[in-house]
Write an enzyme that holds these catalytic residues in place. Sequence first.
Site, PDB file in Angstrom:
ATOM      1  N   CYS A   1     -34.540  38.861 -49.138  1.00  0.00           N
ATOM      2  CA  CYS A   1     -33.655  37.696 -48.984  1.00  0.00           C
ATOM      3  C   CYS A   1     -34.461  36.401 -48.986  1.00  0.00           C
ATOM      4  CB  CYS A   1     -32.842  37.829 -47.694  1.00  0.00           C
ATOM      5  SG  CYS A   1     -31.782  36.398 -47.391  1.00  0.00           S
TER       6      CYS A   1
ATOM      7  N   CYS B   1     -33.358  33.733 -46.484  1.00  0.00           N
ATOM      8  CA  CYS B   1     -33.746  34.014 -45.092  1.00  0.00           C
ATOM      9  C   CYS B   1     -35.230  33.761 -44.877  1.00  0.00           C
ATOM     10  CB  CYS B   1     -33.471  35.473 -44.718  1.00  0.00           C
ATOM     11  SG  CYS B   1     -31.960  36.166 -45.370  1.00  0.00           S
ATOM     12  N   ASP B   2     -36.053  34.191 -45.815  1.00  0.00           N
ATOM     13  CA  ASP B   2     -37.494  34.274 -45.535  1.00  0.00           C
ATOM     14  C   ASP B   2     -38.372  33.361 -46.381  1.00  0.00           C
ATOM     15  OD1 ASP B   2     -36.951  36.232 -43.652  1.00  0.00           O
ATOM     16  OD2 ASP B   2     -37.007  37.836 -45.127  1.00  0.00           O
TER      17      ASP B   2
END
Length: 314
Positions: A137, A140-141
């Site tokens: 992701c 997200c990261d």
Amino acid sequence: MNKLITTDVLIVGSGPAGYTAAIYAARANLKPHMVSGLEPGGQLTITTDVENYPGFGDVIQGPWLMEQMKEQALKVGTEFHNDIISKVNFAKKPFGAITDSGLRFESKTIIIATGAQARWLNIESENKYKGFGISACATCDGFFFKNQNIIVVGGGNSAVEEALYLTNFASKVTLVHRRDKLRAEKILQDRLLNHPKIDVIWDHKVKEFIGSDEPLSLKKIKLINVNNENEKIIDATGAFIAIGHDPATSLFKNQIKMDKENYIITKADSTETSVKGIFAAGDVKDKIFRQAVTAAGMGCMAALEAEKFIAENY
Ligand code: NAP
């Protein structure tokens, strides 16, 4: 004889969508029952740092966030079952569901929040560095890979979008694709191929992720050419696997309308599915955003819509 539980709202799945639905349904005095599913807490339990869920000034941990959601849902009156639904019946009313451990539910409404799972390459070294350089992701990261060399694996819309997004942080992004043609939309392809920070390695697969043990971190990636089996090693401290997701919907096959990729179809601006009284929220119906916060928002919508459905039909 299976134990029978009759309820107003049965929530299937325990990610952000499920817990938010539970909190809203419980606070509406609907005494919801939640069946956790195979991976209680959902995808956030396999991530580490979370920085984009609003309300927290400091970085929080995905598993901790899910524990908090659970605690909140229980506090307001959710009945939680650590169990797996093995069969549903949407043809009769109230709807029916049976769990692995032998519980039998009859519920006026069901909220499906079973989520989706990122596809992984399923090579041994991938498991080792998941969360320590390997992610599925970018939203997200990506932030954690500032000024680093990273690769993105895949050739669809997700891979191309993730590669473009990651140029905001990385010094260089290399897209690794197993063919010589992308599946992504033309406009995205053009953006990717013209981006100064992005290179593409065609016709290659990842053979191995290589890194250090202390601290556990990714350093290099061994690729193999699918045509001649030649191998090469490239430097990269991050790898984003973007080879698709699979919604967890096999349980609902033939009972509810899904698209050709098995995502549940809901009405526009609603969580209502093709069966009135059955609602779907989160990644199980969303292939675009896939965020904890969007899933939570849909969980809220599903609970409010379930409440309205019960008021109008029972
Ligand atoms: P996808 O379209 O199924 O693409 C998956 C990609 O991963 C393909 O290029 C595939 O290669 C590759 N792949 C699959 N298994 C692999 C493996 N084991 N090793 C290496 N490569 C592998 O998945 P997606 O990109 O996640 O998109 C899913 C759906 O969401 C699509 O309908 C897409 O259009 C949609 N979506 C839309 C948007 C948007 O509209 N902005 C954004 C994201 C996603 P091959 O090409 O060789 O099969």
